[in-house]
Design a protein around this motif. Structure first.
Motif, PDB file in Angstrom:
ATOM      1  N   ASP A 233       0.822  -1.215   0.000  1.00 13.06           N
ATOM      2  CA  ASP A 233       0.000   0.000   0.000  1.00 13.06           C
ATOM      3  C   ASP A 233       0.856   1.266   0.000  1.00 13.06           C
ATOM      4  N   GLY A 234       2.117   1.134  -0.411  1.00 12.11           N
ATOM      5  CA  GLY A 234       2.976   2.315  -0.555  1.00 12.11           C
ATOM      6  C   GLY A 234       2.696   3.026  -1.865  1.00 12.11           C
ATOM      7  N   PRO A 235       3.539   3.961  -2.205  1.00 14.28           N
ATOM      8  CA  PRO A 235       3.298   4.713  -3.440  1.00 14.28           C
ATOM      9  C   PRO A 235       3.532   3.890  -4.707  1.00 14.28           C
ATOM     10  N   LEU A 236       2.829   4.264  -5.769  1.00 22.04           N
ATOM     11  CA  LEU A 236       3.172   3.809  -7.119  1.00 22.04           C
ATOM     12  C   LEU A 236       4.194   4.813  -7.621  1.00 22.04           C
ATOM     13  N   SER A 237       5.430   4.356  -7.785  1.00 14.90           N
ATOM     14  CA  SER A 237       6.499   5.315  -8.061  1.00 14.90           C
ATOM     15  C   SER A 237       7.174   5.019  -9.393  1.00 14.90           C
ATOM     16  N   LEU A 238       7.268   6.012 -10.230  1.00 12.30           N
ATOM     17  CA  LEU A 238       7.872   5.846 -11.549  1.00 12.30           C
ATOM     18  C   LEU A 238       9.386   6.009 -11.470  1.00 12.30           C
ATOM     19  N   GLU A 239      10.105   5.063 -12.033  1.00 16.41           N
ATOM     20  CA  GLU A 239      11.568   5.199 -12.101  1.00 16.41           C
ATOM     21  C   GLU A 239      11.998   4.854 -13.532  1.00 16.41           C
ATOM     22  N   VAL A 240      12.117   5.882 -14.339  1.00 16.15           N
ATOM     23  CA  VAL A 240      12.308   5.696 -15.775  1.00 16.15           C
ATOM     24  C   VAL A 240      13.574   6.411 -16.239  1.00 16.15           C
ATOM     25  N   PHE A 241      14.547   5.616 -16.656  1.00 17.66           N
ATOM     26  CA  PHE A 241      15.769   6.162 -17.250  1.00 17.66           C
ATOM     27  C   PHE A 241      15.548   6.184 -18.761  1.00 17.66           C
ATOM     28  N   ASN A 242      15.494   7.347 -19.330  1.00 20.70           N
ATOM     29  CA  ASN A 242      15.218   7.453 -20.763  1.00 20.70           C
ATOM     30  C   ASN A 242      16.006   8.632 -21.315  1.00 20.70           C
ATOM     31  N   ASP A 243      16.789   8.356 -22.347  1.00 18.93           N
ATOM     32  CA  ASP A 243      17.683   9.389 -22.885  1.00 18.93           C
ATOM     33  C   ASP A 243      16.929  10.627 -23.365  1.00 18.93           C
ATOM     34  N   VAL A 244      15.743  10.404 -23.917  1.00 15.42           N
ATOM     35  CA  VAL A 244      14.988  11.545 -24.442  1.00 15.42           C
ATOM     36  C   VAL A 244      14.384  12.345 -23.291  1.00 15.42           C
ATOM     37  N   PHE A 245      13.733  11.649 -22.357  1.00 11.80           N
ATOM     38  CA  PHE A 245      13.108  12.355 -21.238  1.00 11.80           C
ATOM     39  C   PHE A 245      14.154  13.144 -20.445  1.00 11.80           C
ATOM     40  N   ARG A 246      15.363  12.610 -20.370  1.00 11.25           N
ATOM     41  CA  ARG A 246      16.433  13.261 -19.609  1.00 11.25           C
ATOM     42  C   ARG A 246      16.798  14.635 -20.144  1.00 11.25           C
ATOM     43  N   GLN A 247      16.405  14.932 -21.370  1.00 10.65           N
ATOM     44  CA  GLN A 247      16.816  16.194 -21.955  1.00 10.65           C
ATOM     45  C   GLN A 247      15.639  16.986 -22.510  1.00 10.65           C
ATOM     46  N   ALA A 248      14.427  16.563 -22.142  1.00 10.76           N
ATOM     47  CA  ALA A 248      13.231  17.258 -22.620  1.00 10.76           C
ATOM     48  C   ALA A 248      12.686  18.155 -21.502  1.00 10.76           C
ATOM     49  N   ASP A 249      11.769  19.004 -21.864  1.00 13.70           N
ATOM     50  CA  ASP A 249      11.154  19.919 -20.899  1.00 13.70           C
ATOM     51  C   ASP A 249      10.551  19.130 -19.729  1.00 13.70           C
ATOM     52  N   PRO A 250      11.057  19.315 -18.502  1.00 11.34           N
ATOM     53  CA  PRO A 250      10.607  18.474 -17.387  1.00 11.34           C
ATOM     54  C   PRO A 250       9.131  18.668 -17.033  1.00 11.34           C
ATOM     55  N   THR A 251       8.615  19.866 -17.265  1.00  7.00           N
ATOM     56  CA  THR A 251       7.206  20.103 -16.940  1.00  7.00           C
ATOM     57  C   THR A 251       6.311  19.224 -17.803  1.00  7.00           C
ATOM     58  N   ARG A 252       6.663  19.129 -19.080  1.00  4.97           N
ATOM     59  CA  ARG A 252       5.863  18.287 -19.967  1.00  4.97           C
ATOM     60  C   ARG A 252       6.077  16.812 -19.685  1.00  4.97           C
ATOM     61  N   THR A 253       7.314  16.422 -19.425  1.00  2.00           N
ATOM     62  CA  THR A 253       7.580  15.011 -19.132  1.00  2.00           C
ATOM     63  C   THR A 253       6.829  14.572 -17.881  1.00  2.00           C
ATOM     64  N   ALA A 254       6.752  15.454 -16.894  1.00  2.00           N
ATOM     65  CA  ALA A 254       6.051  15.083 -15.655  1.00  2.00           C
ATOM     66  C   ALA A 254       4.563  14.883 -15.918  1.00  2.00           C
ATOM     67  N   VAL A 255       3.972  15.674 -16.792  1.00  2.00           N
ATOM     68  CA  VAL A 255       2.555  15.482 -17.135  1.00  2.00           C
ATOM     69  C   VAL A 255       2.371  14.149 -17.857  1.00  2.00           C
ATOM     70  N   ASP A 256       3.291  13.851 -18.768  1.00  2.00           N
ATOM     71  CA  ASP A 256       3.268  12.567 -19.484  1.00  2.00           C
ATOM     72  C   ASP A 256       3.341  11.422 -18.469  1.00  2.00           C
ATOM     73  N   ALA A 257       4.219  11.577 -17.480  1.00  2.00           N
ATOM     74  CA  ALA A 257       4.384  10.563 -16.436  1.00  2.00           C
ATOM     75  C   ALA A 257       3.101  10.378 -15.643  1.00  2.00           C
ATOM     76  N   MET A 258       2.505  11.485 -15.259  1.00  2.00           N
ATOM     77  CA  MET A 258       1.259  11.408 -14.481  1.00  2.00           C
ATOM     78  C   MET A 258       0.158  10.739 -15.302  1.00  2.00           C
ATOM     79  N   ARG A 259       0.090  11.093 -16.576  1.00  2.00           N
ATOM     80  CA  ARG A 259      -0.932  10.480 -17.444  1.00  2.00           C
ATOM     81  C   ARG A 259      -0.745   8.963 -17.480  1.00  2.00           C
ATOM     82  N   SER A 260       0.520   8.525 -17.520  1.00  2.00           N
ATOM     83  CA  SER A 260       0.773   7.084 -17.588  1.00  2.00           C
ATOM     84  C   SER A 260       0.288   6.386 -16.314  1.00  2.00           C
ATOM     85  N   LEU A 261       0.455   7.032 -15.168  1.00  2.00           N
ATOM     86  CA  LEU A 261       0.002   6.421 -13.910  1.00  2.00           C
ATOM     87  C   LEU A 261      -1.517   6.396 -13.818  1.00  2.00           C
ATOM     88  N   VAL A 262      -2.140   7.494 -14.200  1.00  2.00           N
ATOM     89  CA  VAL A 262      -3.605   7.565 -14.134  1.00  2.00           C
ATOM     90  C   VAL A 262      -4.210   6.488 -15.041  1.00  2.00           C
TER      91      VAL A 262
END
Lengths: 621, 621
Positions: A233-262
């Motif tokens: 019952d702990g958190p669902l936590s994303l741990e994604v190493f991705n070369d593209v995400f590492r260099q893209a706008d973090p605000t947008r990547t975080a929304v993409d991440a949240m969408r994937s969890l939802v």
């Protein structure tokens, strides 16, 4: 359940990352040591900043290669741990990740490993902390989840539990099923990452090619269900190493991440006490889509006339004029194109918007909003139809409308008739009008490099379209990747493409135009009826085609005559298709005839098209 | 020997590729079928175009999966071959490549394989053609050169020989040494590609990561010597599949390719009849470099004052003013910086040029010219020193001058003295002047994405610098790759860096400034003497440093006080270094003290620098 994201998922410094995580609505973060080390904020300041943003720090990640056959080395690791527990206390985080060792002195004895981890857990407990032990898929001796669980079980220490990472579990052959039987309370942390199937070294695969859930090929819902069955019952936590995400706008990547969890949570059914089964957090379901309603091009004074000429040549009629805006409706059977002169002042033509018809537009928009893609109403005058749009990752506006296309009432009929139908009246079922174009077969949308996987997840989750197989091919100006999405009935298809590397300075934009493909039931007849030149296809192509597919010489001659390209799939499905040259700077049209269930997009012919479009650009022929 | 290049090595359509190959001076090409198929030119037109450009077509590449257990399938392959022989006759090419099959129906019987290949060779001979059979490293059954030779040997057909590809041979475990014993005349074709050592699927490695000779880790000279020993006298032909080259400017890539062949030939010694050993085509040797002469920054009205302030703070004096140009010389011991206001009108400061001292500048320039990097003389007034420059792949001008630095006579002394030396006089050996900076330790040059491997080969071959180990690391805005080149005595070092993916729209240019690193013998004393703020380094960094290296607390406190970073290598070599903030928009300085033979560049600390530089940019602190 709480939603967390590891700081390593997004680009920037810690400040950028925390801001992005909070603005996307995450509850917590996993803090990577490197992000702390390079930050000017003290651990106490980081804690305070997180609290201000409504974020907890759920996991700290400083430990590599803890266990050791060398007792002196192990003692040093414990010393290092003591220093890190102090940092963790200041951060306000109580769980630390310890990975299985990859070092040459790693321990290969379960009892000794259990003893060393228990010794660490003793010290952790003294500080009110706990240890989450994880098997790296490339750990020297401990590389599978079942062995890490065996070690944790033997250690039997209240401050020692498991960290399960979907990548490390699902990239190995060991079945995840027994995870459901892990002692309740002993899974301390759950990390989620998806990945494409790749034939490569597992470490490189993990470090460079992870994806958010729903973007890859792993069965994440099945995996998470097992973990929940073990009482996690702990958190669902994303741990994604991705070369593209590492260099893209973090605000947008975080929304993409949240969408994937939802979207993932929607697939996690939980058994209720009364025997009912409900999703963890259910989304409004995606209503069936029934087709493409229209495709809108933004045009200017130069590209507008070029597009009008091309549409006429394709058999379209200018059937409607918008009541209040410089916007034209062009139609042929169920194909509708809108030319909008109000969107852009100057520049090449572009697909600025498209609309799909849905059996329940309001439900579709509610789902989009839940998936962090809120609809915004169109700017309209009183009496005009309301038409809400959501914004795709490449900026394209996506409208969802009802099957009756109420928006058409906003257009005044020009009097032109298309297939017996006059604008404003019900649509006639006359496929013989114009050049025989029946409907939109698919849209071809070249995506910005940083947002290709985001786009795939967007169309998959928000519109409920299925991912079709991804393709990679060598094109004249570099490698391309394509991935299409479509509804099960294939009434809405969108083909996404991207340069495998970001486009260079050489030959810019030549190979990434956008296009609309129209369907015909008889491409040979359509080709006869067209009043615009098809893109010239080299004779060499037809000579090779004949050799490759052992086609009838007369058939090849007919294809050659009309500049029609050909593909055949493994099941005998056939594609006949032709392209127009690039029009208005950045768009073109395609006409396709699918035979015997062909379900791809003629990707092997894309390089032929690109070369021909470039040749035409250079020579005008 | 003739030099060829496969069309797959470079970007564009066939027209682009042929033009690029010819302008780089190649004698011939390998024509890939796909390049022909998408070309509007007929085979006869292609042949004519090649002839006009002085190119022959040395190999045609249409055949995959020829052999088959299914006789019907094999007959179809023969039919296909017949059609392709017709195309080849029109092209004027007499050799066709046949790769070992990867298909499920591939033959695994040497005699049957020999028979099928002989049947094909019969038909080829009828057309005056010949077959070059190649073992793909991932062939289903035939995947090593020795097995392909065994099959060719058994077939014993005059129109059947081997194609050897350095990648397929050197990526496998089978020793290449017996190649020298292959029957003379039976090696029909030689394909050359280098590659980095990578742990990955061999097909992916081959298709995406090949490099030109000298850019990777394979022993190409050793391999080619074996092939020459077997009497091979066909072309040296490059066949390099590389994702970056595929999308970069083909004209530049072809020059890079030619440079790699010219450098390779210099390493191919051939035994003469008289027992002498000479290189196939020897280059002028690379004379020893003795140090960095100067580094020039292009400055404008905004960045000039910022750089002057920084140089003063670093202990430099403005010692000379150019006689005719708005160019200033700043010096400290053997460190020389030139500020040039004549190069650029506006824009951020940049390293526009640098000079190295050579024991024989004329020989160095002759070598550069032979390696397709011709020198161009500087624009100068009568009486000024001649100083010829070659252009590096990123556009930087590289000057080569004599150890006496004759160019200094072009500067009028300002009267300022640096370390007892006055401009125009011999250099004093007084290391105590200024802040104790002694010489340039290295230049840090961020490279354009499309030209990173080209830059490595340029400095390696043209200046005779050795490649040091490449590094990859995660930086705040994405993954970085670095690769340094240096002379054996470590008097000239250049550290090249590049974003592993092309930089995105997010945080542009923040992580790719250029820099000059100066050497000091005592960084603590230098730090005390500096009159400019060092880049602030986070306390968290020092806390972690103490834990990682178990350093003395007093030592860490001293490092912390001065903002000095620390690294230690596996042999106990140590690096102490500090950075300035970014100055003038795109440059910064570093000061390094190397202890006990430390030979790297403090890469683990680069992310700390980048984060601090970004923090400063955002907050001004």
């Amino acid at each position: 359940m709480r939603r967390s994201i590891a700081t390593v998922c997004v680009s920037g410094t810690l400040d950028d990352k925390l801001t992005a995580a909070a603005s996307a609505g995450f509850d917590g973060i996993e803090l990577f040591e490197n992000d702390l080390v390079v930050s000017p904020w003290s651990p106490v300041e980081v804690r305070s900043r997180c609290a201000d943003l409504g974020l907890t720090i759920d996991l700290y990640q400083p430990f590599r290669d803890l266990d050791s056959l060398d007792d002196g080395h192990f003692r040093k690791s414990l010393d290092r741990a003591r220093r890190k527990f102090d940092v963790m206390a200041q951060l306000g985080v109580d769980t630390v990740l310890v990975c299985s060792s990859v070092a040459p002195d790693a321990v290969n004895d379960d009892d000794l490993l259990a003893a060393q981890l228990a010794a660490l857990a003793d010290r952790a407990a003294d500080h009110g902390m706990r240890i989450a032990y994880e098997a790296l898929a490339w750990g020297r001796h401990v590389s599978t989840w079942d062995r890490s669980w065996e070690i944790v079980r033997r250690a039997d220490h209240p401050a020692l539990g498991l960290c399960l990472d979907s990548f490390h579990v699902l990239s190995r052959e060991v079945s995840p099923d027994p995870i459901a039987g892990i002692t309740p309370g002993k899974i301390f942390f759950l990390q989620l990452a998806d990945a494409p199937h790749l034939r490569m070294d597992v470490l490189q695969w993990s470090r460079h090619h992870r994806l958010f859930p729903g973007q890859g090929a792993f069965d994440l819902p099945g995996f998470v269900r097992l973990v929940l069955a073990a009482g996690y019952d702990g958190p669902l936590s994303l741990e994604v190493f991705n070369d593209v995400f590492r260099q893209a706008d973090p605000t947008r990547t975080a929304v993409d991440a949240m969408r994937s969890l939802v979207a993932l949570e929607d697939q996690l059914t939980i058994a209720g006490y009364d025997g009912s089964r409900t999703a963890l957090r259910a989304l409004p379901p995606a209503p069936d889509l029934t087709g493409h309603a229209f495709t809108e091009f933004a045009v200017d004074g130069r590209s507008g006339p070029e597009l009008r000429t091309a549409l006429r040549g394709l058999g379209f009629l200018h059937t409607g004029q918008h009541r209040t805006k410089p916007v034209e409706l062009w139609e042929q059977h169920s194909c509708r194109v809108i030319l909008n002169s109000a969107v852009t002042a100057t520049g090449p033509a572009a697909i600025s918007a498209f609309a799909v018809t849905s059996v329940d537009p309001a439900a579709a928009l509610a789902r989009a909003e839940a998936l962090r893609a809120p609809a915004h109403p169109n700017v309209r005058e009183p009496g005009e139809a309301e038409l809400a749009a959501i914004t795709a990752p490449d900026g394209t506006q996506v409208f969802v409308t009802g099957p009756a296309n109420p928006w058409r009432a906003d257009f005044l009929p020009t009097g032109a008739k298309a297939g017996g139908w006059t604008a404003g009246e019900p649509e006639a079922d006359d496929a013989k009008a114009g050049a025989g174009l029946l409907a939109v077969d698919h849209l071809g949308l070249a995506q910005p490099f940083d947002h290709f996987d985001e786009a795939g997840l967007f169309y998959h989750s928000v519109l409920g379209l299925d991912h079709l197989a991804a393709e990679e091919y060598a094109a004249p100006f570099g490698l391309m990747r394509s991935r299409a999405v479509a509804d099960p009935a294939r009434r809405v298809r969108v083909a996404l493409t991207v340069s495998l590397l970001r486009r260079g300075e050489w030959a810019p934009a030549v190979s990434d135009p956008q296009h609309v493909a129209f369907a015909t039931a008889d491409l040979l007849a359509t080709a006869e009826a067209l009043d615009l030149p098809a893109l010239p296809v080299p004779d060499n192509y037809y000579d090779d085609l004949a050799a490759r597919f052992a086609l009838d010489a007369g058939f090849v001659a007919t294809l050659r005559k009309h500049g029609i390209l050909y593909d055949r799939d493994a099941n005998g499905g056939e594609l006949l298709h032709l392209y127009t040259p690039v029009i208005g700077g950045r768009v073109f049209f395609e006409i396709v005839e699918r035979r015997a269930g062909y379900d791809r997009f003629g990707e092997p012919n894309a390089p032929v098209r690109m070369a021909a479009q470039r040749h035409r650009r250079l020579t005008g022929t």
